[in-house]
Design an enzyme around this catalytic site. Structure first.
Site, PDB file in Angstrom:
ATOM      1  N   HIS A  42       1.554   4.267  -2.778  1.00  0.00           N
ATOM      2  CA  HIS A  42       1.471   5.637  -2.897  1.00  0.00           C
ATOM      3  C   HIS A  42       2.756   6.327  -3.503  1.00  0.00           C
ATOM      4  CE1 HIS A  42      -2.113   6.537  -0.672  1.00  0.00           C
ATOM      5  NE2 HIS A  42      -1.761   5.766   0.398  1.00  0.00           N
ATOM      6  N   HIS A  70       0.722  -1.191  -0.024  1.00  0.00           N
ATOM      7  CA  HIS A  70      -0.063  -0.051  -0.143  1.00  0.00           C
ATOM      8  C   HIS A  70       0.936   1.100  -0.053  1.00  0.00           C
ATOM      9  CE1 HIS A  70      -3.872   2.010   1.218  1.00  0.00           C
ATOM     10  NE2 HIS A  70      -3.054   2.985   1.591  1.00  0.00           N
ATOM     11  N   GLU A  71       1.789   1.337   0.943  1.00  0.00           N
ATOM     12  CA  GLU A  71       2.601   2.624   1.055  1.00  0.00           C
ATOM     13  C   GLU A  71       3.569   2.581  -0.116  1.00  0.00           C
ATOM     14  OE1 GLU A  71       1.679   4.703   3.029  1.00  0.00           O
ATOM     15  OE2 GLU A  71       0.552   3.414   4.348  1.00  0.00           O
TER      16      GLU A  71
END
Length: 167
Positions: free
Chosen positions: A141, A137-138
């Protein structure tokens, strides 16, 4: 303590591919401190630099051990170096930048990322389940992606409708 405001979907910085940290400056040290303070707020597991408006490759995390103890960490210039072929298909995922909305998102069951700390020492974050989801997820980003980008078509359609209606 500086808890920075989280940028929400629609802010162009969230779709920006973040630049590598090339030099450790006072600004980078402040960014890391702000990332750690921001992720240490209740209900947060990870915060990428572009979620607080900075387009550099860095993210912070807060993970809870089995005994309830929180561990804070950060990584500069993270790169995913391993993903399992095994998938976790039943996990609901949300995002601070898409507040209040959760959807099922398939991710690799295991992930490993590598980067450095402020002193240039290696940082390795790896794990299964929540840790694997957090890493993917990070880093997503930092590559200019939101978790909704990888939703299955009917779920993504519903998510986009919900975003238009609620945000």
């Amino acid at each position: 303590m500086t808890i920075r405001p989280i940028r929400v979907i629609g802010d162009p910085v969230l779709r920006t591919v973040c630049d590598p940290v090339r030099e450790i400056t006072q600004g980078v040290r402040t960014l890391v401190a702000d990332l750690l303070d921001t992720v240490d707020d209740e209900g947060r597991a990870g915060v990428a630099a572009n979620q607080i408006g900075v387009d550099l490759r860095a993210f912070s995390w807060r993970l809870e051990d089995e005994d309830g103890t929180s561990t804070l960490g950060y990584v500069l210039n993270p790169e995913i170096t391993e993903l399992s072929e095994e998938l976790q298909e039943d996990g609901e995922e949300g995002c601070l930048s898409v507040p209040g909305l959760w959807y099922p998102r398939t991710r690799a069951a295991f992930a490993r990322c590598e980067g450095t700390d402020l002193e240039g020492r290696p940082v390795v974050l790896e794990g299964e389940d929540l840790v694997a989801r957090l890493i993917q997820h990070e880093v997503g980003h930092l590559d200019g992606h939101l978790f909704i980008d990888g939703l299955e078509r009917p779920v993504k359609k519903r998510a986009l409708r919900d975003i238009r209606e609620r945000l």
